[in-house]
Design a protein around this motif. Structure first.
Motif, PDB file in Angstrom:
ATOM      1  N   GLU A 106      11.459  -5.297  14.352  1.00 21.29           N
ATOM      2  CA  GLU A 106      12.184  -6.472  14.853  1.00 21.29           C
ATOM      3  C   GLU A 106      11.708  -7.764  14.188  1.00 21.29           C
ATOM      4  OE1 GLU A 106      11.512  -6.214  19.013  1.00 21.29           O
ATOM      5  OE2 GLU A 106      12.903  -4.520  19.306  1.00 21.29           O
ATOM      6  N   ASN A 107      10.466  -7.755  13.699  1.00 20.21           N
ATOM      7  CA  ASN A 107       9.890  -8.932  13.044  1.00 20.21           C
ATOM      8  C   ASN A 107       9.590  -8.631  11.573  1.00 20.21           C
ATOM      9  OD1 ASN A 107       9.188 -11.062  15.360  1.00 20.21           O
ATOM     10  ND2 ASN A 107       8.863  -8.995  16.152  1.00 20.21           N
ATOM     11  N   GLU A 108      10.490  -7.869  10.965  1.00 23.72           N
ATOM     12  CA  GLU A 108      10.291  -7.358   9.605  1.00 23.72           C
ATOM     13  C   GLU A 108       9.944  -8.443   8.595  1.00 23.72           C
ATOM     14  OE1 GLU A 108      12.943  -5.360   6.010  1.00 23.72           O
ATOM     15  OE2 GLU A 108      13.833  -5.708   7.976  1.00 23.72           O
ATOM     16  N   VAL A 109      10.688  -9.539   8.601  1.00 22.02           N
ATOM     17  CA  VAL A 109      10.514 -10.557   7.559  1.00 22.02           C
ATOM     18  C   VAL A 109       9.088 -11.095   7.543  1.00 22.02           C
ATOM     19  CG1 VAL A 109      11.298 -12.799   6.703  1.00 22.02           C
ATOM     20  CG2 VAL A 109      12.951 -11.207   7.660  1.00 22.02           C
ATOM     21  N   PHE A 110       8.604 -11.485   8.736  1.00 20.11           N
ATOM     22  CA  PHE A 110       7.251 -12.038   8.800  1.00 20.11           C
ATOM     23  C   PHE A 110       6.203 -10.961   8.556  1.00 20.11           C
ATOM     24  CE2 PHE A 110       3.408 -13.350  11.159  1.00 20.11           C
ATOM     25  CZ  PHE A 110       3.140 -14.522  10.485  1.00 20.11           C
ATOM     26  N   MET A 111       6.365  -9.784   9.169  1.00 21.72           N
ATOM     27  CA  MET A 111       5.365  -8.732   9.029  1.00 21.72           C
ATOM     28  C   MET A 111       5.241  -8.261   7.583  1.00 21.72           C
ATOM     29  SD  MET A 111       4.044  -8.414  12.014  1.00 21.72           S
ATOM     30  CE  MET A 111       3.061  -6.938  11.772  1.00 21.72           C
ATOM     31  N   LYS A 112       6.357  -8.176   6.893  1.00 19.44           N
ATOM     32  CA  LYS A 112       6.320  -7.747   5.495  1.00 19.44           C
ATOM     33  C   LYS A 112       5.589  -8.768   4.639  1.00 19.44           C
ATOM     34  CE  LYS A 112       9.278  -5.382   2.177  1.00 19.44           C
ATOM     35  NZ  LYS A 112      10.648  -4.905   1.909  1.00 19.44           N
ATOM     36  N   ALA A 113       5.820 -10.046   4.943  1.00 20.71           N
ATOM     37  CA  ALA A 113       5.157 -11.110   4.182  1.00 20.71           C
ATOM     38  C   ALA A 113       3.664 -11.164   4.485  1.00 20.71           C
ATOM     39  CB  ALA A 113       5.808 -12.456   4.499  1.00 20.71           C
ATOM     40  N   ILE A 114       3.332 -11.102   5.759  1.00 17.46           N
ATOM     41  CA  ILE A 114       1.945 -11.308   6.169  1.00 17.46           C
ATOM     42  C   ILE A 114       1.057 -10.109   5.848  1.00 17.46           C
ATOM     43  CG2 ILE A 114       1.871 -10.413   8.541  1.00 17.46           C
ATOM     44  CD1 ILE A 114       0.835 -13.956   7.491  1.00 17.46           C
ATOM     45  N   LEU A 115       1.646  -8.907   5.798  1.00 21.11           N
ATOM     46  CA  LEU A 115       0.877  -7.710   5.456  1.00 21.11           C
ATOM     47  C   LEU A 115       1.028  -7.329   3.986  1.00 21.11           C
ATOM     48  CD1 LEU A 115       1.473  -5.416   8.575  1.00 21.11           C
ATOM     49  CD2 LEU A 115      -0.670  -6.526   7.917  1.00 21.11           C
ATOM     50  N   GLY A 116       1.876  -8.067   3.268  1.00 19.06           N
ATOM     51  CA  GLY A 116       2.118  -7.773   1.859  1.00 19.06           C
ATOM     52  C   GLY A 116       1.031  -8.323   0.956  1.00 19.06           C
ATOM     53  N   PRO A 117       1.156  -8.062  -0.351  1.00 20.22           N
ATOM     54  CA  PRO A 117       0.126  -8.478  -1.315  1.00 20.22           C
ATOM     55  C   PRO A 117      -0.061  -9.991  -1.413  1.00 20.22           C
ATOM     56  CG  PRO A 117       2.090  -7.652  -2.441  1.00 20.22           C
ATOM     57  CD  PRO A 117       2.249  -7.324  -0.996  1.00 20.22           C
ATOM     58  N   VAL A 164      -0.710   2.534   6.827  1.00 22.52           N
ATOM     59  CA  VAL A 164       0.542   3.263   7.037  1.00 22.52           C
ATOM     60  C   VAL A 164       1.669   2.288   7.385  1.00 22.52           C
ATOM     61  CG1 VAL A 164       1.721   4.901   8.574  1.00 22.52           C
ATOM     62  CG2 VAL A 164      -0.523   5.466   7.636  1.00 22.52           C
ATOM     63  N   MET A 165       1.384   1.304   8.219  1.00 22.94           N
ATOM     64  CA  MET A 165       2.387   0.289   8.567  1.00 22.94           C
ATOM     65  C   MET A 165       2.826  -0.502   7.339  1.00 22.94           C
ATOM     66  SD  MET A 165       0.688  -1.009  12.150  1.00 22.94           S
ATOM     67  CE  MET A 165       0.621   0.086  13.575  1.00 22.94           C
ATOM     68  N   GLN A 166       1.865  -0.855   6.481  1.00 23.23           N
ATOM     69  CA  GLN A 166       2.201  -1.561   5.241  1.00 23.23           C
ATOM     70  C   GLN A 166       3.103  -0.703   4.357  1.00 23.23           C
ATOM     71  OE1 GLN A 166      -1.996  -2.301   4.214  1.00 23.23           O
ATOM     72  NE2 GLN A 166      -1.486  -4.472   4.029  1.00 23.23           N
ATOM     73  N   GLN A 167       2.764   0.585   4.244  1.00 23.93           N
ATOM     74  CA  GLN A 167       3.555   1.483   3.405  1.00 23.93           C
ATOM     75  C   GLN A 167       4.972   1.626   3.935  1.00 23.93           C
ATOM     76  OE1 GLN A 167       2.193   2.876   0.502  1.00 23.93           O
ATOM     77  NE2 GLN A 167       4.361   3.267   0.092  1.00 23.93           N
ATOM     78  N   TRP A 168       5.099   1.701   5.247  1.00 23.27           N
ATOM     79  CA  TRP A 168       6.420   1.804   5.889  1.00 23.27           C
ATOM     80  C   TRP A 168       7.273   0.586   5.556  1.00 23.27           C
ATOM     81  CZ3 TRP A 168       8.067  -0.192  11.112  1.00 23.27           C
ATOM     82  CH2 TRP A 168       9.277   0.376  11.533  1.00 23.27           C
ATOM     83  N   LEU A 169       6.683  -0.587   5.650  1.00 23.12           N
ATOM     84  CA  LEU A 169       7.404  -1.821   5.322  1.00 23.12           C
ATOM     85  C   LEU A 169       7.813  -1.837   3.852  1.00 23.12           C
ATOM     86  CD1 LEU A 169       5.191  -4.330   7.325  1.00 23.12           C
ATOM     87  CD2 LEU A 169       7.653  -4.038   7.654  1.00 23.12           C
ATOM     88  N   GLU A 170       6.898  -1.448   2.975  1.00 23.38           N
ATOM     89  CA  GLU A 170       7.187  -1.425   1.533  1.00 23.38           C
ATOM     90  C   GLU A 170       8.284  -0.418   1.199  1.00 23.38           C
ATOM     91  OE1 GLU A 170       3.568  -0.737  -0.619  1.00 23.38           O
ATOM     92  OE2 GLU A 170       2.562  -2.463   0.292  1.00 23.38           O
ATOM     93  N   ASN A 171       8.357   0.663   1.973  1.00 22.37           N
ATOM     94  CA  ASN A 171       9.367   1.703   1.732  1.00 22.37           C
ATOM     95  C   ASN A 171      10.733   1.361   2.318  1.00 22.37           C
ATOM     96  OD1 ASN A 171       7.456   3.207   0.419  1.00 22.37           O
ATOM     97  ND2 ASN A 171       7.185   4.722   2.032  1.00 22.37           N
ATOM     98  N   GLY A 172      10.850   0.202   2.948  1.00 24.67           N
ATOM     99  CA  GLY A 172      12.129  -0.199   3.511  1.00 24.67           C
ATOM    100  C   GLY A 172      12.389   0.335   4.900  1.00 24.67           C
ATOM    101  N   MET A 173      11.338   0.803   5.587  1.00 20.73           N
ATOM    102  CA  MET A 173      11.433   1.279   6.974  1.00 20.73           C
ATOM    103  C   MET A 173      12.537   2.331   7.144  1.00 20.73           C
ATOM    104  SD  MET A 173      10.805  -2.280   9.081  1.00 20.73           S
ATOM    105  CE  MET A 173      12.369  -2.928   8.488  1.00 20.73           C
ATOM    106  N   LYS A 174      12.530   3.324   6.275  1.00 25.40           N
ATOM    107  CA  LYS A 174      13.552   4.385   6.331  1.00 25.40           C
ATOM    108  C   LYS A 174      13.394   5.242   7.588  1.00 25.40           C
ATOM    109  CE  LYS A 174      13.908   4.764   1.270  1.00 25.40           C
ATOM    110  NZ  LYS A 174      12.784   3.881   0.903  1.00 25.40           N
ATOM    111  N   GLU A 175      12.151   5.494   7.983  1.00 27.76           N
ATOM    112  CA  GLU A 175      11.907   6.298   9.180  1.00 27.76           C
ATOM    113  C   GLU A 175      12.019   5.442  10.441  1.00 27.76           C
ATOM    114  OE1 GLU A 175       9.621   7.846   5.675  1.00 27.76           O
ATOM    115  OE2 GLU A 175       9.761   5.905   6.698  1.00 27.76           O
ATOM    116  N   THR A 176      12.309   6.084  11.560  1.00 29.30           N
ATOM    117  CA  THR A 176      12.392   5.364  12.835  1.00 29.30           C
ATOM    118  C   THR A 176      10.976   5.050  13.327  1.00 29.30           C
ATOM    119  OG1 THR A 176      12.275   7.357  14.211  1.00 29.30           O
ATOM    120  CG2 THR A 176      14.479   6.674  13.415  1.00 29.30           C
TER     121      THR A 176
END
Length: 201
Positions: A106-117, A164-176
């Protein structure tokens, strides 16, 4: 304007600002981003920004704290429910882990940025602290007696969960969120060697 309408408008404005920062962090480190970059991206003027934040560091701090508080509340609600004691965590993931993955989605944009490189390391440390506190609560609730030193065990589990959470975000959250929580349950509950197919039950 009623207080309720004002609160909604403030939340909407702050979300726009946070999302603007998140978008900018896809291509820049936090230190490279200016308040002007943020206000331009959010399509607001600087005075609006300074109504809510002292500077970009205050924006980052408040945003991180809001996310951390929400995640902490999710974990507390579930761990305080003693249903957790009766769950088969290998085949049925813990509810609070599913809920955390849902919150991340639900907070993808911020979480992807804050946990990203490009994200600052401060959030990962806060996130790890929240997970550590709740693992200790869980251990206390089920009266577990670890066979290895607790600090190392918790460091291993929290580090693995965040990766694992970082990898999920990087993979485009394909899994539920449920699927991801189940993946973590299997790895954590039966060990990486079993999950990799190197060891049988």
């Amino acid at each position: 304007m009623t207080g309720q309408k004002k609160d909604r408008r403030v939340k909407r404005t702050k979300k726009m600002i946070r999302d603007a920062l998140s978008e900018l962090m896809k291509n820049k480190t936090f230190e490279e981003i200016s308040v002007t970059d943020i206000t331009t991206k959010a399509d607001i003027n600087r005075s609006t920004f300074y109504l809510h934040y002292e500077d970009k560091y205050d924006l980052l701090e408040q945003s991180e704290e809001e996310i951390i508080q929400e995640i902490s509340n999710i974990a507390k609600r579930s761990i305080h429910s003693m249903d957790i004691l009766n769950q088969d965590v290998i085949d049925h993931p813990l509810t609070f882990v599913v809920d955390i993955f849902q919150y991340i989605r639900e907070n993808e944009v911020f979480m992807k940025a804050i946990l990203g490189p490009k994200g600052p390391g401060s959030f990962r440390l806060k996130f790890k602290s929240v997970l550590s506190i709740n693992l200790k609560r869980l251990k206390k609730a089920i009266k577990a007696d670890p066979i290895v030193p607790e600090d190392y065990l918790i460091s291993y589990i929290t580090g693995a969960h965040i990766s694992v959470m970082q990898q999920w975000l990087e993979n485009g959250m394909k899994e539920t969120p449920h699927d991801m929580a189940l993946i973590l349950s299997k790895i954590t509950g039966m060990g990486p060697a079993y999950a990799a197919g190197l060891r049988k039950k």
